[in-house]
Design a protein around this motif. Structure first.
Motif, short mmCIF file in Angstrom:
data_model
loop_
_atom_site.label_atom_id
_atom_site.label_comp_id
_atom_site.label_asym_id
_atom_site.label_seq_id
_atom_site.Cartn_x
_atom_site.Cartn_y
_atom_site.Cartn_z
N ALA A 71 0.89 -0.89 0.11
CA ALA A 71 0.02 -0.08 0.33
C ALA A 71 0.86 0.97 0.14
N ASP A 72 1.97 1.33 0.33
CA ASP A 72 3.10 2.47 0.91
C ASP A 72 3.49 2.67 -1.06
N GLU A 73 3.86 2.04 -1.01
CA GLU A 73 4.81 1.72 -2.93
C GLU A 73 3.10 2.10 -3.37
N VAL A 74 2.19 1.68 -4.02
CA VAL A 74 1.30 2.51 -4.03
C VAL A 74 1.03 3.63 -4.19
N LEU A 75 0.81 3.96 -2.67
CA LEU A 75 0.64 5.14 -2.32
C LEU A 75 1.74 6.60 -2.78
N GLU A 76 3.12 6.02 -2.90
CA GLU A 76 4.39 6.95 -2.72
C GLU A 76 3.89 7.24 -4.72
N GLN A 77 3.58 5.91 -5.34
CA GLN A 77 3.59 6.14 -6.93
C GLN A 77 2.97 6.92 -7.23
N LEU A 78 1.58 7.45 -6.54
CA LEU A 78 0.66 8.30 -6.49
C LEU A 78 0.42 9.33 -6.41
N GLU A 79 1.03 9.73 -5.06
CA GLU A 79 2.08 10.52 -4.67
C GLU A 79 3.20 11.62 -5.91
N LYS A 80 4.06 10.75 -5.73
CA LYS A 80 4.87 11.29 -6.93
C LYS A 80 4.06 11.74 -8.20
N HIS A 81 3.18 11.20 -8.93
CA HIS A 81 2.08 10.90 -10.55
C HIS A 81 1.42 12.34 -9.97
N LEU A 82 0.80 12.48 -8.82
CA LEU A 82 0.32 14.07 -8.42
C LEU A 82 1.02 14.84 -7.98
N GLU A 83 2.05 14.98 -7.78
CA GLU A 83 3.12 16.27 -7.43
C GLU A 83 3.84 15.92 -8.67
N LYS A 84 4.14 15.01 -10.00
CA LYS A 84 4.10 16.15 -11.43
C LYS A 84 2.80 16.03 -12.04
N ILE A 85 2.25 15.98 -11.65
CA ILE A 85 0.46 16.64 -11.92
C ILE A 85 0.88 17.87 -11.85
N LEU A 86 0.66 18.33 -10.25
CA LEU A 86 0.45 19.68 -9.62
C LEU A 86 1.46 20.34 -10.31
N ALA A 87 3.11 19.91 -10.53
CA ALA A 87 4.01 20.74 -11.53
C ALA A 87 3.59 21.25 -12.12
N SER A 88 3.37 20.45 -13.38
CA SER A 88 2.61 20.96 -14.68
C SER A 88 1.86 22.25 -14.42
N VAL A 89 1.09 21.46 -13.86
CA VAL A 89 -0.45 22.87 -14.44
C VAL A 89 -0.40 23.98 -13.47
N LYS A 90 0.94 23.75 -12.47
CA LYS A 90 1.74 25.18 -11.67
C LYS A 90 2.36 26.46 -12.78
N LYS A 91 3.01 24.78 -13.63
CA LYS A 91 4.45 25.88 -14.72
C LYS A 91 3.53 26.20 -16.05
N GLY A 92 1.71 25.49 -16.20
CA GLY A 92 1.00 26.01 -17.44
C GLY A 92 0.18 27.74 -17.69
N ARG A 93 -0.01 27.21 -15.60
CA ARG A 93 -0.95 29.02 -14.47
C ARG A 93 0.60 29.41 -14.91
N GLU A 94 1.34 29.89 -14.67
CA GLU A 94 2.57 30.79 -14.27
C GLU A 94 3.08 30.88 -15.73
N GLU A 95 3.06 30.35 -16.98
CA GLU A 95 3.39 30.24 -18.15
C GLU A 95 2.13 31.02 -19.02
N LEU A 96 0.56 31.07 -18.31
CA LEU A 96 -0.14 31.93 -18.94
C LEU A 96 -0.38 33.28 -18.25
N ASN A 97 -0.01 33.37 -16.78
CA ASN A 97 -0.18 34.88 -16.37
C ASN A 97 1.03 35.49 -16.55
N GLN A 98 2.12 34.85 -17.25
CA GLN A 98 3.28 35.25 -18.14
C GLN A 98 3.03 36.67 -19.09
N ARG A 99 1.97 36.22 -19.60
CA ARG A 99 1.35 36.33 -21.40
C ARG A 99 0.31 37.45 -20.81
N MET A 100 -0.04 37.15 -19.61
CA MET A 100 -1.17 38.14 -19.49
C MET A 100 -0.57 39.69 -19.64
#
Length: 148
Positions: free
Chosen positions: A119-148
């Motif tokens: 369970a810890d391994e699966v949750l760790e993988q999910l956590e890493k996956h969600l962190e990547k998603i969150l980082a991508s979303v933040k980066k996308g928002r930052e780039e969008l905000n820089q263009r405004m």
């Protein structure tokens, strides 16, 4: 579609966008980016549901291991009670029941540890996956905000 696929699509959209001369900036289709981000947000609950199912499965395994351990202990006690009348048999029964008890406790502990580790391994993988998603979303928002 999984969130990871949406992130790849966002990355492709950004990398394939037209570049602004003399800068490292690109021109992106805001509607496409926002649509992909909306789809990503819709896909997140599915990933969370998967994590919940994994946790429920872990709990089921732990309960099953506990029941199995209790059953082994009960059987060992019943076995001892049947042999109590005879002195030599009683001694042997005690030794065997202690061995069974120790083995069942060890088996239950190993099952519990294995289930927790899984369970810890699966949750760790999910956590890493969600962190990547969150980082991508933040980066996308930052780039969008820089263009405004």
């Amino acid at each position: 579609m999984e969130v990871y696929d949406y992130i790849e699509q966002l990355q492709n959209l950004i990398s394939e966008s037209s570049k602004i001369p003399f800068s490292n900036k690109v021109i992106v289709d805001q509607e496409k980016i926002l649509t992909l981000m909306d789809e990503m947000v819709k896909a997140l609950p599915e990933d969370i549901k998967k994590a919940k199912k994994i946790i429920e499965e872990r709990q089921r395994i732990l309960v099953e291991a506990q029941k199995e351990g209790e059953m082994i202990i009960k059987e060992a006690k019943e076995h001892i009670e049947k042999m109590v009348d005879q002195n030599e048999i009683m001694k042997t029964a005690r030794e065997k029941s202690e061995e069974l008890l120790a083995a069942s406790k060890k088996a239950a502990r190993e099952i519990r540890v294995g289930a927790n580790k899984y369970a810890d391994e699966v949750l760790e993988q999910l956590e890493k996956h969600l962190e990547k998603i969150l980082a991508s979303v933040k980066k996308g928002r930052e780039e969008l905000n820089q263009r405004m």
